[in-house]
Design a protein around this motif. Structure first.
Motif, PDB file in Angstrom:
ATOM      1  N   UNK A  12       0.802  -1.220   0.000  1.00  0.00           N
ATOM      2  CA  UNK A  12       0.000   0.000   0.000  1.00  0.00           C
ATOM      3  C   UNK A  12       0.835   1.271   0.000  1.00  0.00           C
ATOM      4  N   UNK A  13       2.079   1.189   0.498  1.00  0.00           N
ATOM      5  CA  UNK A  13       2.934   2.383   0.526  1.00  0.00           C
ATOM      6  C   UNK A  13       4.395   1.959   0.583  1.00  0.00           C
ATOM      7  N   UNK A  14       5.243   2.695  -0.153  1.00  0.00           N
ATOM      8  CA  UNK A  14       6.680   2.445  -0.157  1.00  0.00           C
ATOM      9  C   UNK A  14       7.402   3.775  -0.045  1.00  0.00           C
ATOM     10  N   UNK A  15       8.383   3.832   0.855  1.00  0.00           N
ATOM     11  CA  UNK A  15       9.231   5.012   0.984  1.00  0.00           C
ATOM     12  C   UNK A  15      10.671   4.527   0.951  1.00  0.00           C
ATOM     13  N   UNK A  16      11.388   4.849  -0.136  1.00  0.00           N
ATOM     14  CA  UNK A  16      12.762   4.397  -0.313  1.00  0.00           C
ATOM     15  C   UNK A  16      13.708   5.564  -0.063  1.00  0.00           C
ATOM     16  N   UNK A  17      14.726   5.324   0.748  1.00  0.00           N
ATOM     17  CA  UNK A  17      15.771   6.305   1.004  1.00  0.00           C
ATOM     18  C   UNK A  17      17.071   5.732   0.439  1.00  0.00           C
ATOM     19  N   UNK A  18      17.512   6.246  -0.706  1.00  0.00           N
ATOM     20  CA  UNK A  18      18.706   5.714  -1.350  1.00  0.00           C
ATOM     21  C   UNK A  18      19.986   6.049  -0.582  1.00  0.00           C
ATOM     22  N   UNK A  19      19.984   7.138   0.168  1.00  0.00           N
ATOM     23  CA  UNK A  19      21.158   7.489   0.968  1.00  0.00           C
ATOM     24  C   UNK A  19      21.445   6.455   2.042  1.00  0.00           C
ATOM     25  N   UNK A  20      20.391   6.030   2.726  1.00  0.00           N
ATOM     26  CA  UNK A  20      20.566   5.058   3.813  1.00  0.00           C
ATOM     27  C   UNK A  20      20.386   3.621   3.328  1.00  0.00           C
ATOM     28  N   UNK A  21      19.988   3.472   2.072  1.00  0.00           N
ATOM     29  CA  UNK A  21      19.740   2.148   1.469  1.00  0.00           C
ATOM     30  C   UNK A  21      18.662   1.389   2.237  1.00  0.00           C
ATOM     31  N   UNK A  22      17.604   2.122   2.621  1.00  0.00           N
ATOM     32  CA  UNK A  22      16.502   1.528   3.366  1.00  0.00           C
ATOM     33  C   UNK A  22      15.177   1.806   2.666  1.00  0.00           C
ATOM     34  N   UNK A  23      14.247   0.911   2.871  1.00  0.00           N
ATOM     35  CA  UNK A  23      12.887   1.103   2.365  1.00  0.00           C
ATOM     36  C   UNK A  23      11.913   0.770   3.481  1.00  0.00           C
ATOM     37  N   UNK A  24      10.910   1.617   3.642  1.00  0.00           N
ATOM     38  CA  UNK A  24       9.829   1.361   4.591  1.00  0.00           C
ATOM     39  C   UNK A  24       8.622   0.973   3.745  1.00  0.00           C
ATOM     40  N   UNK A  25       8.062  -0.181   4.036  1.00  0.00           N
ATOM     41  CA  UNK A  25       6.983  -0.733   3.218  1.00  0.00           C
ATOM     42  C   UNK A  25       5.775  -1.032   4.098  1.00  0.00           C
ATOM     43  N   UNK A  26       4.625  -0.545   3.681  1.00  0.00           N
ATOM     44  CA  UNK A  26       3.363  -0.913   4.321  1.00  0.00           C
ATOM     45  C   UNK A  26       2.636  -1.844   3.369  1.00  0.00           C
ATOM     46  N   UNK A  27       2.074  -2.918   3.924  1.00  0.00           N
ATOM     47  CA  UNK A  27       1.384  -3.889   3.072  1.00  0.00           C
ATOM     48  C   UNK A  27       0.279  -4.586   3.835  1.00  0.00           C
ATOM     49  N   UNK A  28      -0.641  -5.140   3.065  1.00  0.00           N
ATOM     50  CA  UNK A  28      -1.754  -5.902   3.633  1.00  0.00           C
ATOM     51  C   UNK A  28      -1.301  -7.349   3.804  1.00  0.00           C
ATOM     52  N   UNK A  29      -1.228  -7.797   5.037  1.00  0.00           N
ATOM     53  CA  UNK A  29      -0.739  -9.141   5.325  1.00  0.00           C
ATOM     54  C   UNK A  29      -1.616 -10.240   4.738  1.00  0.00           C
ATOM     55  N   UNK A  30      -2.852  -9.921   4.437  1.00  0.00           N
ATOM     56  CA  UNK A  30      -3.739 -10.929   3.845  1.00  0.00           C
ATOM     57  C   UNK A  30      -3.521 -11.071   2.340  1.00  0.00           C
TER      58      UNK A  30
END
Length: 49
Positions: A12-30
């Motif tokens: 449902x949502x993705x926020x990628x930070x290329x500087x820190x090489x991290x991604x925060x991902x929201x998703x529906x577990x079902x």
């Protein structure tokens, strides 16, 4: 990488930070799980942690 993750059904949502090489991902577990998201990251040429 963000587009690859966003293409996984259930993400449902993705926020990628290329500087820190991290991604925060929201998703529906079902609708998806971490392994499907990790597979999308690998297909995009990155190694998930």
């Amino acid at each position: 990488m963000g587009r690859a993750i966003a293409s996984v059904k259930g993400v449902t949502e993705v926020d990628v930070n290329l500087e820190t090489k991290e991604a925060v991902v929201e998703f529906e577990e079902t609708r998806t799980d971490l392994e499907q998201i990790r597979a999308a990251v690998r297909e995009a040429g990155y190694e998930p942690l």
